[in-house]
Structure formats: structure tokens, C-alpha cells
Enzyme design. Structure first.
Site, PDB file in Angstrom:
ATOM      1  N   GLU A  90       2.920   2.559  14.869  1.00  0.00           N
ATOM      2  CA  GLU A  90       4.305   2.102  14.664  1.00  0.00           C
ATOM      3  C   GLU A  90       5.240   2.852  15.595  1.00  0.00           C
ATOM      4  OE1 GLU A  90       5.791   1.899  10.628  1.00  0.00           O
ATOM      5  OE2 GLU A  90       7.865   1.696  11.325  1.00  0.00           O
ATOM      6  N   SER A  98       2.661  -8.664   8.553  1.00  0.00           N
ATOM      7  CA  SER A  98       2.049  -7.763   7.576  1.00  0.00           C
ATOM      8  C   SER A  98       3.190  -6.904   7.042  1.00  0.00           C
ATOM      9  CB  SER A  98       0.973  -6.894   8.242  1.00  0.00           C
ATOM     10  OG  SER A  98       0.489  -5.934   7.324  1.00  0.00           O
ATOM     11  N   GLY A 109       9.357  -2.769   9.524  1.00  0.00           N
ATOM     12  CA  GLY A 109       9.970  -1.549  10.058  1.00  0.00           C
ATOM     13  C   GLY A 109      11.424  -1.266   9.720  1.00  0.00           C
ATOM     14  N   LYS A 123      -6.374  -0.119   6.853  1.00  0.00           N
ATOM     15  CA  LYS A 123      -5.152   0.126   7.628  1.00  0.00           C
ATOM     16  C   LYS A 123      -4.992   1.618   7.893  1.00  0.00           C
ATOM     17  CE  LYS A 123      -0.432   0.952   6.676  1.00  0.00           C
ATOM     18  NZ  LYS A 123       0.781   0.730   5.907  1.00  0.00           N
ATOM     19  N   ASP A 137       0.813  -1.209   0.000  1.00  0.00           N
ATOM     20  CA  ASP A 137       0.000   0.000   0.000  1.00  0.00           C
ATOM     21  C   ASP A 137       0.851   1.264   0.000  1.00  0.00           C
ATOM     22  OD1 ASP A 137       0.884  -0.797   2.572  1.00  0.00           O
ATOM     23  OD2 ASP A 137      -0.475   0.641   3.499  1.00  0.00           O
ATOM     24  N   LYS A 161      -1.269  -4.225  14.239  1.00  0.00           N
ATOM     25  CA  LYS A 161      -0.011  -4.235  13.486  1.00  0.00           C
ATOM     26  C   LYS A 161       1.047  -3.524  14.316  1.00  0.00           C
ATOM     27  CE  LYS A 161       1.860  -3.223   8.938  1.00  0.00           C
ATOM     28  NZ  LYS A 161       1.636  -3.409   7.522  1.00  0.00           N
ATOM     29  N   GLU A 194      -2.475   0.273  13.809  1.00  0.00           N
ATOM     30  CA  GLU A 194      -1.009   0.301  13.650  1.00  0.00           C
ATOM     31  C   GLU A 194      -0.362   1.545  14.248  1.00  0.00           C
ATOM     32  OE1 GLU A 194       0.358   0.025   9.568  1.00  0.00           O
ATOM     33  OE2 GLU A 194       2.456   0.030  10.163  1.00  0.00           O
ATOM     34  N   TYR A 246       6.936   6.680   5.295  1.00  0.00           N
ATOM     35  CA  TYR A 246       6.290   5.635   4.489  1.00  0.00           C
ATOM     36  C   TYR A 246       5.417   6.227   3.425  1.00  0.00           C
ATOM     37  CZ  TYR A 246       4.841   1.009   3.398  1.00  0.00           C
ATOM     38  OH  TYR A 246       4.645  -0.167   2.727  1.00  0.00           O
TER      39      TYR A 246
HETATM   40  P1  13P Z   1       7.178  -2.373   6.550  1.00  0.00           P
HETATM   41  O1  13P Z   1       6.958  -3.857   6.757  1.00  0.00           O
HETATM   42  O2  13P Z   1       8.021  -2.040   5.375  1.00  0.00           O
HETATM   43  O3  13P Z   1       7.631  -1.699   7.814  1.00  0.00           O
HETATM   44  O4  13P Z   1       5.780  -1.742   6.188  1.00  0.00           O
HETATM   45  C1  13P Z   1       4.742  -1.973   7.036  1.00  0.00           C
HETATM   46  C2  13P Z   1       3.654  -1.011   6.791  1.00  0.00           C
HETATM   47  O5  13P Z   1       3.304  -0.226   7.618  1.00  0.00           O
HETATM   48  C3  13P Z   1       2.931  -1.086   5.561  1.00  0.00           C
HETATM   49  O6  13P Z   1       1.602  -1.325   5.841  1.00  0.00           O
END
Ligand code: 13P
Length: 397
Positions: A226, A335, A309, A184, A72, A266, A224, A397
Site C-alpha cells: 500500500e 478489495s 485507502g 493477504k 480482516d 492489491k 499488497e 490498519y
Molecule cells: P481499505 O479499503 O479500508 O483501505 O482497506 C484495504 C485493506 O488493506 C484491507 O485488506
């Protein structure tokens, strides 16, 4: 009290759904209500009319030996990927690459869901089939990234917050009509920049609002937050921050009446910061991460689908495998974007004659992670490319 209950019961949207999705066959909210004892405080909550479907979708995605292919990347990020192999960031090149991914033969044996960017959800393959149809034929549930990305958070320590709540309910309803069944929303927490209490609260609240809105449209929300790898901190500091973040996320998910059986998480794995001199073994990562999950995640949640990540492809697989050496209350899986696509993208290099070889490398990684989900990955026969770390400082990202 009676009037408070009545207000909650009357919580039909201010705008009639038919106003914004003309002619589409949307379900009406069910009459089903969950009532606490009549003499206690007003806690009447309208159950999502999609509750059963949400639970079923989440269970399908969290099925044994399978995980999610995150594909994505926004157009800007996809452009960076294409640039790394000398390709221009055109719609045709993005389409060619995504066609390669979704049509890898037998992908559905290892992949249960694929997260798409909006362009891909509405796009056809180079052979003219809808990408969504190709996924469904492969037994892969189509998903959609619904956040609108990160912007600076005023009043914080140079941290960010995630955009996308405005108009989200009309977008999620349209994505459902287009075939998406999960969503997501990725927000981030930075350890070197604090994290400030404000940034953590904002991240948790945004995720909870998004989750409630997605469920209302029949999409299983992937939650998610992160925790970025950036920093020199050790693994104990990551653990401490992760505990705080997940406590707030679940507090607000509950406040927003999100159905825990119909979400997927996630998380980042609990690791030292990327610039920390002490590295952690897969066993240490697994011990810390599982301890965090046991302390913070209710067993009602069906699946934990980790992000990679910036870990190398092999590292992400080894860590997942270490977490599946004994039974867990939830499906513990992957994922990954970079940790599934890196070798595949490089093998393709934009050349039609390399499509088959690139699909084979995608299948190798998908199978390795499938084995890791089952706790049976050995790490044998991996390429040097797959062992290369992909951490980028300040990665967007
Ligand atoms: P990565 O596995 O590259 O960290 O990407 C995860 C993400 O957030 C994409 O949905």
C-alpha cells in the site's frame, strides 16, 4: 552445476510437514519440474503441487462483476470501528458484526472473496454456523490476513516493515485446512518519509517471500504494497513511486519463483496525496493508474483488486468505474474494507433491529462496485454518508 540442481530438487522442508501438522492430509510436493536446457545455468524449480488449484482460485475470485470484501481488521482496528458506534471491543460484538456481514442475503452475487482476521476464520456466527461455511454457501471464497502488522524499520527514514514470515508456512498450512483459499499480506510505503530504497526493497522482498510460502500451502497470495495516501505531493510523484515499488515487487516475485497466474494484486490507486491542494478527477486517477499497471504488471496476473485507502465510498466506486471503460488485460476490481463497510457499520449502530437495514446498505455498496467492475456505475442516488472521505492522517490498519 549438477550439485546445485540436486540441492534445489531436494528442497523439501527441513522439518517434515507431518511434524507440525500432525494427522492432516497435506499434499506432497509433485514430482513435476520445470527444466531449462541441460547445458544452461541451473534453473530447476519445483512447481507447486497446488499450481492448478491456485490458478482456479485466482480466476474464481477475479470473476466478472465481483470483487473482495476486506473484513480482516485486526482486533485492535475492529475495536476502533466498534468504538465509533459506541460499542465495546468484545469478542461477542466482533462476532455479531462479522455475522451481519457474511450472512447478508445474496452477497455472493457481487462478492467473490472475503478476507478474514484469524479470529473470524475459526469463529462461528451468532447462530452457531461456521463463518467459513456461511461464506462457501454464499459462493464466496474465504481468505485470511497472514501478516503480523507493521513495526519501525531500523536504519530507515522513520518508515516501517511488515512482520510475519517466521512460522508462516505452518500457519498457512493450518489456514488451508480450516478452509482458507487465499491470503493477504499488507505492507506500506510512505511517500513523505522517502520512501527510502531500503524500505522499498524490504517491502518487496517480504511480499515475495510471503507469496511463495502461501502458494506452497495452496493459498493464492494477495500482494499488497500500500502506497499511503498521506502527504502533500501531487499525482506525478505518486506515479513515480508506484513505478519503483511495482518494479521491485515483480523482480522479487520472479526471483522467488512465484506463479504469476496464481496471485492477485492489491494496489493503491494512483492519486495525489491526501493533503495536496490539487484534486484529481476519476478520469485522471484512471489514466495514471492504468498507465502504471500497463507498464509494470504482466498480463499473466489474473486480477487487480484495489484497496480504498481512505477514499469515500462513492469516490472509490467512481474511480474503479473509470478504469473499466475499456477492456483491460486483467480483471480490474475492488478489495475494499472502509469503502464497503462504512455506511453499513453506521446503519447497524450495534442494534439487532438494524441488522437488515445494515445488510441492505452493504448490498448497495457491493452492487455499486460490481457495476463499476463492469464499467456500468452511474453514481446516481448515493447517500451523503457514502460521499464522506475517510482519510485519517497516519492511519494504522
Ligand atoms: P481499505 O479499503 O479500508 O483501505 O482497506 C484495504 C485493506 O488493506 C484491507 O485488506
Amino acid at each position: 552445476m549438477a550439485s546445485a540442481s540436486a540441492t534445489l530438487l531436494k528442497s523439501s522442508p527441513i522439518i517434515d510437514k507431518s511434524e507440525w501438522i500432525k494427522g492432516q492430509n497435506l499434499r506432497q510436493p509433485s514430482a513435476c519440474v520445470i527444466r531449462c536446457h541441460p547445458t544452461s545455468v541451473a534453473l530447476t524449480v519445483r512447481a507447486s503441487s497446488y499450481a492448478d488449484e491456485l490458478v482456479k482460485t485466482a480466476k474464481t475470485i477475479a470473476s466478472p462483476g465481483r470483487g473482495i470484501l476486506a473484513m480482516d481488521e485486526s482486533n485492535a482496528t475492529c475495536g476502533k470501528r466498534l468504538d465509533s458506534i459506541g460499542l465495546e471491543n468484545t469478542e461477542a460484538n466482533r462476532q455479531a458484526y462479522r455475522t451481519l456481514l457474511v450472512s447478508a442475503p445474496g452477497l455472493g452475487e457481487y462478492i467473490s472473496g472475503a478476507i478474514l482476521f484469524e479470529e473470524t476464520l475459526y469463529q462461528s456466527t451468532v447462530d452457531g454456523k461456521k463463518m467459513v461455511d456461511v461464506l462457501v454457501e454464499q459462493n464466496i471464497v474465504p481468505g485470511i490476513k497472514v501478516d503480523k502488522g507493521l513495526v519501525p524499520l531500523p536504519g530507515s527514514n522513520n518508515e516501517s516493515w511488515c512482520q510475519g514470515l517466521d512460522g508462516l508456512s505452518s500457519r498457512t498450512a493450518a489456514y488451508y485446512q480450516q478452509g482458507a483459499r487465499f491470503a493477504k499480506w499488507r505492507t506500506v510505503v510512505s511517500i513523505p518519509n522517502g520512501p527510502s530504497a531500503l524500505a522499498v526493497k524490504e517491502a518487496a522482498w517480504g511480499l515475495a517471500r510471503y507469496a511463495a510460502i502461501s502458494q506452497d500451502s495452496g493459498l493464492v497470495p494477495i500482494v499488497e504494497p500500500e502506497i499511503l495516501l498521506d502527504g502533500e505531493h501531487g499525482i506525478d510523484r505518486t506515479f513515480e513511486v508506484a513505478q519503483k515499488v511495482w518494479a521491485e515487487v515483480f523482480f522479487y516475485l520472479a526471483e522467488n519463483n512465484v506463479l504469476f497466474e496464481g496471485i492477485l494484486l492489491k494496489p493503491s490507486m494512483v492519486t495525489p496525496g491526501a493533503e495536496c491542494k490539487d484534486k484529481a478527477t476519476p478520469q485522471q486517477v484512471a489514466d495514471y493508474t492504468l498507465k502504471l499497471l500497463h507498464r509494470r504488471i504482466p498480463p499473466a496476473v489474473p486480477g487487480i483488486m484495489f484497496l480504498s485507502g481512505g477514499q469515500s465510498e462513492v469516490e472509490a466506486t467512481l474511480n474503479l468505474n473509470a478504469m473499466n471503460q475499456s477492456p483491460n488485460p486483467w480483471h480490474v476490481s475492488f478489495s475494499y474494507a472502509r469503502a464497503l463497510q462504512n455506511t453499513c457499520l453506521k446503519t447497524w449502530g450495534g442494534r439487532p433491529e438494524n441488522v437488515k437495514a445494515a445488510q441492505d446498505t452493504l448490498l448497495v455498496r457491493a452492487k455499486a462496485n460490481s457495476l463499476a467492475q463492469l464499467g456500468k456505475y452511474t453514481g446516481e442516488g448515493e447517500s451523503e454518508e457514502a460521499k464522506k472521505g475517510m482519510f485519517v492522517k497516519g492511519y494504522v490498519y
